[in-house]
Structure formats: structure tokens, C-alpha cells
Design a protein around this motif. Structure first.
Motif, PDB file in Angstrom:
ATOM      1  N   PHE A  44       0.832  -1.216   0.000  1.00 42.87           N
ATOM      2  CA  PHE A  44       0.000   0.000   0.000  1.00 42.87           C
ATOM      3  C   PHE A  44       0.862   1.260   0.000  1.00 42.87           C
ATOM      4  N   ALA A  45       1.931   1.277   0.775  1.00 39.10           N
ATOM      5  CA  ALA A  45       2.800   2.457   0.837  1.00 39.10           C
ATOM      6  C   ALA A  45       3.488   2.707  -0.498  1.00 39.10           C
ATOM      7  N   VAL A  46       4.058   1.665  -1.072  1.00 38.91           N
ATOM      8  CA  VAL A  46       4.776   1.815  -2.338  1.00 38.91           C
ATOM      9  C   VAL A  46       3.814   2.188  -3.460  1.00 38.91           C
ATOM     10  N   THR A  47       2.651   1.570  -3.473  1.00 38.91           N
ATOM     11  CA  THR A  47       1.675   1.839  -4.532  1.00 38.91           C
ATOM     12  C   THR A  47       1.193   3.282  -4.503  1.00 38.91           C
ATOM     13  N   GLY A  48       0.869   3.785  -3.323  1.00 38.43           N
ATOM     14  CA  GLY A  48       0.408   5.169  -3.227  1.00 38.43           C
ATOM     15  C   GLY A  48       1.464   6.151  -3.685  1.00 38.43           C
ATOM     16  N   SER A  49       2.683   5.957  -3.216  1.00 33.60           N
ATOM     17  CA  SER A  49       3.771   6.857  -3.591  1.00 33.60           C
ATOM     18  C   SER A  49       4.083   6.769  -5.082  1.00 33.60           C
ATOM     19  N   LEU A  50       4.160   5.554  -5.604  1.00 29.83           N
ATOM     20  CA  LEU A  50       4.497   5.363  -7.008  1.00 29.83           C
ATOM     21  C   LEU A  50       3.409   5.912  -7.922  1.00 29.83           C
ATOM     22  N   SER A  51       2.156   5.744  -7.547  1.00 24.55           N
ATOM     23  CA  SER A  51       1.054   6.275  -8.366  1.00 24.55           C
ATOM     24  C   SER A  51       1.107   7.793  -8.438  1.00 24.55           C
ATOM     25  N   ALA A  52       1.374   8.423  -7.304  1.00 25.39           N
ATOM     26  CA  ALA A  52       1.478   9.880  -7.293  1.00 25.39           C
ATOM     27  C   ALA A  52       2.668  10.342  -8.127  1.00 25.39           C
ATOM     28  N   ARG A  53       3.783   9.624  -8.037  1.00 26.37           N
ATOM     29  CA  ARG A  53       4.976   9.973  -8.829  1.00 26.37           C
ATOM     30  C   ARG A  53       4.737   9.801 -10.320  1.00 26.37           C
TER      31      ARG A  53
ATOM     32  N   LEU B  94      -1.226  -1.368  -7.936  1.00 25.42           N
ATOM     33  CA  LEU B  94      -1.579  -2.132  -6.740  1.00 25.42           C
ATOM     34  C   LEU B  94      -1.484  -3.635  -6.987  1.00 25.42           C
ATOM     35  N   VAL B  95      -2.057  -4.098  -8.079  1.00 24.88           N
ATOM     36  CA  VAL B  95      -2.003  -5.529  -8.389  1.00 24.88           C
ATOM     37  C   VAL B  95      -0.572  -5.936  -8.739  1.00 24.88           C
ATOM     38  N   GLY B  96       0.138  -5.097  -9.474  1.00 27.10           N
ATOM     39  CA  GLY B  96       1.524  -5.402  -9.834  1.00 27.10           C
ATOM     40  C   GLY B  96       2.435  -5.484  -8.622  1.00 27.10           C
ATOM     41  N   MET B  97       2.334  -4.524  -7.719  1.00 27.99           N
ATOM     42  CA  MET B  97       3.171  -4.538  -6.517  1.00 27.99           C
ATOM     43  C   MET B  97       2.764  -5.684  -5.593  1.00 27.99           C
ATOM     44  N   GLY B  98       1.481  -6.006  -5.575  1.00 27.13           N
ATOM     45  CA  GLY B  98       1.031  -7.159  -4.802  1.00 27.13           C
ATOM     46  C   GLY B  98       1.680  -8.436  -5.299  1.00 27.13           C
ATOM     47  N   TRP B  99       1.816  -8.552  -6.605  1.00 30.97           N
ATOM     48  CA  TRP B  99       2.478  -9.718  -7.190  1.00 30.97           C
ATOM     49  C   TRP B  99       3.959  -9.737  -6.803  1.00 30.97           C
ATOM     50  N   VAL B 100       4.618  -8.584  -6.895  1.00 29.25           N
ATOM     51  CA  VAL B 100       6.042  -8.499  -6.568  1.00 29.25           C
ATOM     52  C   VAL B 100       6.292  -8.929  -5.119  1.00 29.25           C
ATOM     53  N   PHE B 101       5.401  -8.559  -4.201  1.00 22.84           N
ATOM     54  CA  PHE B 101       5.589  -8.876  -2.788  1.00 22.84           C
ATOM     55  C   PHE B 101       4.884 -10.166  -2.370  1.00 22.84           C
TER      56      PHE B 101
END
Length: 167
Positions: free
Chosen positions: A93-102, A139-146
Motif C-alpha cells: 500500500f505504501a509503495v503503490t500510493g507513492s508510485l502512483s502519485a509519482r 496495486l495488483v503489480g506490486m502485490g504480485w512483486v511482494f
């Protein structure tokens, strides 16, 4: 080591990575808030470093307490099997929010919308609208990575269904 594995319900050694990542995340949050809130008017930079360090550790500890409280509440709500999975979910959730904003900034520039060329009353609502689909994909992509793809795919379907989009 066995006590740590038992406490966090770790079944494989590779899952141990989530513990230092969680600690690093707590310290990073504490540091960023400490830097933003502390005055920078120290005469000696050593005092500034010391005060920032102490404040960082204090804030990280407060975040740890809040996180442990959230673990108790969200484990049953999200039907998560292991405690280490909650760390992975929080990190996603943290990485997804930051990455989406970036990612939304360069995408806005690619379309030709900048703060200078567009009214702020138009720019920010459009940027938020652009962040939404980026967030869903990331979100789905980062979920897969982790290693939490199944959780986030179900989470995604539930979120989109609330907007009237059925998958």
C-alpha cells in the motif's frame, strides 16, 4: 531466531526480509516527519542531527505501536493467515500510493497539462482522476512483486465493484 520466526509466523527463511523492510519503513516515516516538523535553526549541526535522530526513533516507535494495533484489527478483517503477510500488505500500500502519485506527474506533462498551463482548479482534479487508474494497475503489480497477488486481486475486485465496475 526461532523466537522471531514463531512470533511473526514465518514458515520460510525468505519471509524474514519483511521484518527489516518493516523496520526500515517505520524509520523512514519517522525521519520524513521529523525533518518536516523540526526547526532547522540549530547553531551546531551536530545538535540538529542528534535531535532529528532521537525524534526519528521516537516517531518510529509510535508508528510501531499504531501498526501493532492495526495488525490486531485488520488480520481478522482481511482474513490474513500470517503476521508477516500484514507487513507485506502495508509495504505494498505504501509503495503503490507513492508510485502512483509519482507516475501521475510525468503522465500529466505527457498529455500537455502542467500547473503553469492549466488552472489549478482543473489541474488537481484531473491529476487525481489520472492517479486512480494508475493506482489500480500498480496495486495488483506490486502485490504480485511482494507475493500477495491473490489478496490484492480480491481487494481490487471489491474496490472496483464499489464504483460499479464488475470484473
Amino acid at each position: 531466531m526461532q523466537k522471531i520466526k514463531k512470533n511473526w509466523e514465518i514458515t520460510h527463511n525468505w519471509q524474514l526480509i519483511f521484518i527489516p523492510l518493516g523496520i526500515l519503513g517505520l524509520l523512514a516515516c519517522g525521519y520524513f516527519i521529523a525533518v518536516l516538523t523540526l526547526p532547522t535553526t540549530f547553531e551546531d549541526i551536530t545538535y540538529e542531527y542528534a535531535f532529528t535522530g532521537i525524534t526519528t526513533v521516537f516517531l518510529a516507535f509510535i508508528f510501531y505501536i499504531v501498526t501493532m494495533w492495526l495488525f490486531k484489527k485488520l488480520r481478522t478483517r482481511w482474513d490474513v493467515t500470517y503476521r508477516w503477510e500484514l507487513i507485506a500488505i502495508f509495504i505494498v500500500f505504501a509503495v503503490t500510493g507513492s508510485l502512483s502519485a509519482r507516475l501521475s506527474g510525468p503522465l500529466m506533462e505527457l498529455i500537455g497539462l502542467t500547473k503553469e498551463s492549466t488552472s489549478l482548479w482543473v489541474f488537481w482534479p484531473l491529476r487525481i482522476l489520472i492517479i486512480f487508474p494508475i493506482y489500480q494497475i500498480v496495486l495488483v503489480g506490486m502485490g504480485w512483486v511482494f507475493g500477495q497477488h491473490a489478496f490484492f486481486w480480491e481487494f481490487e475486485k471489491k474496490m472496483l465493484s464499489r464504483f460499479g465496475i464488475k470484473l
